[in-house]
Scaffold this motif. Structure first.
Motif, PDB file in Angstrom:
ATOM      1  N   TYR B  35      20.350  18.243   3.854  1.00 29.64           N
ATOM      2  CA  TYR B  35      21.555  18.418   3.061  1.00 29.64           C
ATOM      3  C   TYR B  35      22.370  17.130   3.124  1.00 29.64           C
ATOM      4  CZ  TYR B  35      21.041  23.525   2.915  1.00 29.64           C
ATOM      5  OH  TYR B  35      20.596  24.811   2.690  1.00 29.64           O
ATOM      6  N   GLN B  37      26.395  16.024   2.871  1.00 31.22           N
ATOM      7  CA  GLN B  37      27.784  16.500   2.827  1.00 31.22           C
ATOM      8  C   GLN B  37      28.688  15.329   2.479  1.00 31.22           C
ATOM      9  OE1 GLN B  37      29.802  17.963   6.470  1.00 31.22           O
ATOM     10  NE2 GLN B  37      30.497  19.698   5.237  1.00 31.22           N
ATOM     11  N   LYS B  41      33.546  17.551   2.022  1.00 26.30           N
ATOM     12  CA  LYS B  41      32.863  18.602   2.777  1.00 26.30           C
ATOM     13  C   LYS B  41      31.888  19.422   1.927  1.00 26.30           C
ATOM     14  CE  LYS B  41      35.173  17.987   6.655  1.00 26.30           C
ATOM     15  NZ  LYS B  41      34.540  17.540   7.901  1.00 26.30           N
ATOM     16  N   PHE B  42      31.664  19.021   0.686  1.00 27.18           N
ATOM     17  CA  PHE B  42      30.754  19.780  -0.160  1.00 27.18           C
ATOM     18  C   PHE B  42      29.321  19.530   0.282  1.00 27.18           C
ATOM     19  CE2 PHE B  42      29.619  22.306  -3.648  1.00 27.18           C
ATOM     20  CZ  PHE B  42      28.522  21.736  -4.266  1.00 27.18           C
ATOM     21  N   LEU B  43      28.567  20.621   0.458  1.00 29.31           N
ATOM     22  CA  LEU B  43      27.181  20.526   0.930  1.00 29.31           C
ATOM     23  C   LEU B  43      26.218  20.695  -0.234  1.00 29.31           C
ATOM     24  CD1 LEU B  43      27.505  22.516   4.185  1.00 29.31           C
ATOM     25  CD2 LEU B  43      26.103  20.481   4.016  1.00 29.31           C
ATOM     26  N   ILE B  45      22.058  20.632  -1.222  1.00 33.74           N
ATOM     27  CA  ILE B  45      20.697  20.560  -0.717  1.00 33.74           C
ATOM     28  C   ILE B  45      19.960  19.411  -1.390  1.00 33.74           C
ATOM     29  CG2 ILE B  45      19.745  22.197  -2.401  1.00 33.74           C
ATOM     30  CD1 ILE B  45      17.970  23.196   0.017  1.00 33.74           C
ATOM     31  N   PHE B  90      22.711  16.355   6.963  1.00 33.95           N
ATOM     32  CA  PHE B  90      22.386  17.417   7.905  1.00 33.95           C
ATOM     33  C   PHE B  90      20.954  17.879   7.708  1.00 33.95           C
ATOM     34  CE2 PHE B  90      26.225  18.383  10.101  1.00 33.95           C
ATOM     35  CZ  PHE B  90      27.261  18.043   9.244  1.00 33.95           C
ATOM     36  N   ARG B 110      25.941  10.494  10.470  1.00 33.89           N
ATOM     37  CA  ARG B 110      27.010   9.913   9.663  1.00 33.89           C
ATOM     38  C   ARG B 110      26.583   8.520   9.203  1.00 33.89           C
ATOM     39  NH1 ARG B 110      27.907  13.693  12.713  1.00 33.89           N
ATOM     40  NH2 ARG B 110      29.574  15.176  12.354  1.00 33.89           N
TER      41      ARG B 110
END
Lengths: 114, 114
Positions: B35, B37, B41-43, B45, B90, B110
């Motif tokens: 994922y 981000q 904070k928008f996740l 795929i 992620f 990060r």
């Protein structure tokens, strides 16, 4: 197709007061629904999940959520907020027509004030 | 006993470079995900593998190439890094990618592009 909407981008509560995070979903099939929490600089942690069993689901850390099919909602609540509940919360939906695809909401940031 | 571990935790590099992120899970799951981000904070795929087979490949530039040497590992290689690639990446895993099984997330990598 499936989608999920978190109705509040920001929620601020006082320590010891109830928390309500709202989530609406749409799904062509019977959905599974999840709530995750993300603390700063951490990955997402599962709070609870609904998978067509009991409509009231209890999770970790005193959280619970109620699945309401008629309202297409899956709101998350906690009776008494703790400082450690300050985090980002994500509502997630998956369904049979989207194998492996979990649709994430945009997130709700929770701030807890003393 | 970290369930899903990603390395490195932080990655700072110059535009145009090539970099890799590694992910390993010790949960015995057969499905793994990447994922992205963003800063809000928008996740989103990016990819998903089931038993080393690519099953989800979203609209991701072909500069991104996932590789799954076995069920427990899913790596992400990025060529010719661009400023817009700055984000938190992620890795996650689940059993079967089925709707009933939640995902377990790593703590994120990060990535900062200078």
């Amino acid at each position: 197709a499936q989608s999920v909407t978190q109705l509040d981008s920001h929620v601020s509560v006082s320590e010891g007061t109830p928390v309500l995070l709202r989530c609406n979903y749409s799904s062509s099939y019977s959905p599974s629904l999840f709530w995750y929490v993300q603390h700063p600089n951490k990955g997402l942690q599962l709070l609870l999940k609904y998978t067509s069993a009991a409509t009231l689901v209890k999770g970790i850390n005193g959280f619970e959520a109620e699945f309401k099919k008629s309202e297409t909602s899956f709101h998350l609540t906690k009776p008494s907020a703790h400082m450690s509940d300050a985090a980002e919360y994500f509502c997630v939906v998956s369904s049979t027509d989207s194998w492996g695809k979990f649709q994430f909401g945009a997130g709700t940031q929770v701030v807890v004030t003393p | 006993d970290t369930a899903v571990s990603q390395t490195p935790k932080y990655l700072v590099t110059q535009m145009g470079n090539d970099k890799s992120i590694k992910c390993e899970q010790n949960l015995g799951h057969d499905t793994m995900y990447w994922y992205k981000q963003d800063s809000k904070k928008f996740l989103k795929i990016m990819f998903s593998y089931n038993n080393k087979e690519l099953i989800i490949n979203e609209t991701v530039p072909n500069r991104f190439s996932p590789k799954s040497p076995d069920k427990a590992h899913l790596n992400l290689h990025i060529n010719s890094l661009e400023l817009g690639d700055s984000a938190v990446y992620f890795c996650a895993s689940s059993q079967g990618g089925s709707l009933n099984q939640p995902q377990h997330f790593g703590d994120g990598t990060r990535l900062s592009i200078l």
